[in-house]
Design an enzyme around this catalytic site. Structure first.
Site, PDB file in Angstrom:
ATOM      1  N   CYS A  77      -8.577  -5.247  -9.872  1.00 42.55           N
ATOM      2  CA  CYS A  77      -8.077  -4.213 -10.951  1.00 42.55           C
ATOM      3  C   CYS A  77      -7.394  -2.992  -9.996  1.00 42.55           C
ATOM      4  CB  CYS A  77      -9.305  -3.826 -11.646  1.00 42.55           C
ATOM      5  SG  CYS A  77      -8.902  -2.216 -12.989  1.00 42.55           S
ATOM      6  N   CYS A  83      -5.285   1.086   6.400  1.00 42.44           N
ATOM      7  CA  CYS A  83      -5.609   2.585   6.380  1.00 42.44           C
ATOM      8  C   CYS A  83      -6.663   3.078   5.730  1.00 42.44           C
ATOM      9  CB  CYS A  83      -4.261   3.325   5.536  1.00 42.44           C
ATOM     10  SG  CYS A  83      -4.067   3.094   3.930  1.00 42.44           S
ATOM     11  N   CYS A 137      -7.653  -1.048   1.285  1.00 48.26           N
ATOM     12  CA  CYS A 137      -6.525  -1.656   2.243  1.00 48.26           C
ATOM     13  C   CYS A 137      -7.243  -1.509   3.783  1.00 48.26           C
ATOM     14  CB  CYS A 137      -5.372  -0.691   2.204  1.00 48.26           C
ATOM     15  SG  CYS A 137      -4.156  -0.638   3.417  1.00 48.26           S
ATOM     16  N   CYS A 145       0.814  -1.204  -0.144  1.00 42.75           N
ATOM     17  CA  CYS A 145      -0.118  -0.024  -0.189  1.00 42.75           C
ATOM     18  C   CYS A 145       0.964   1.314   0.035  1.00 42.75           C
ATOM     19  CB  CYS A 145      -0.831   0.068   1.341  1.00 42.75           C
ATOM     20  SG  CYS A 145      -1.880   1.698   1.514  1.00 42.75           S
TER      21      CYS A 145
HETATM   22 ZN   LIG Z   1      -2.996   1.251   3.430  1.00 43.91          ZN
END
Ligand SMILES: [Zn+2]
Length: 126
Positions: A113, A92, A89, A40
């Site tokens: 995607c 976060c 994610c 991330c």
């Molecule tokens: Zn993250």
């Protein structure tokens, strides 16, 4: 560590925090074939392995499965009048992209995607 919103590059903020989508074929990882772990870009959480990346022809990095399902959250998304599943994610809350059911059948049929701008590749030899 989660990068504070005010320190995020504008293009990353627009996607990760505002749910935007980068222009197809513009992302830095669309045609990247290096081996490693895509993390991330906001918080560094492991998201996708290069082993699951494939050529979808859509203009965005595409993966058949997440590196660790625990690290992502899937959310029903009906914005823009479409019926999609949003990929987020879990650590976060960054919007990463969407998952579709038109991926390679032999690999499970999923196509994650993902916007390049939300990813940071940690190469295997680093
Ligand atoms: Zn993250």
């Amino acid at each position: 560590m989660i990068t504070p919103d005010k320190e995020l590059p504008p293009e990353l903020y627009a996607v990760a925090r505002k749910g935007g989508t980068e222009m197809p074929f513009t992302g830095k990882y669309v045609n990247n074939h290096e081996q490693g772990m895509f993390r991330c870009a906001v918080c560094g959480t492991e998201l996708f392995s290069s082993d699951t990346k494939f050529e979808s022809g859509t203009g965005w990095p595409s993966f058949t499965e997440p590196a660790n399902l625990q690290n992502i959250e899937l959310r029903h998304d009906t914005s823009d009048g479409m019926n999609r599943t949003e990929v987020i994610c879990k650590n976060c809350g960054a919007h990463l992209g969407h998952v579709f059911d038109d991926g390679p059948k032999e690999k499970g049929g999923k196509r994650y995607c993902i916007n390049s701008v939300c990813l940071e590749l940690q190469k295997k030899d680093q």
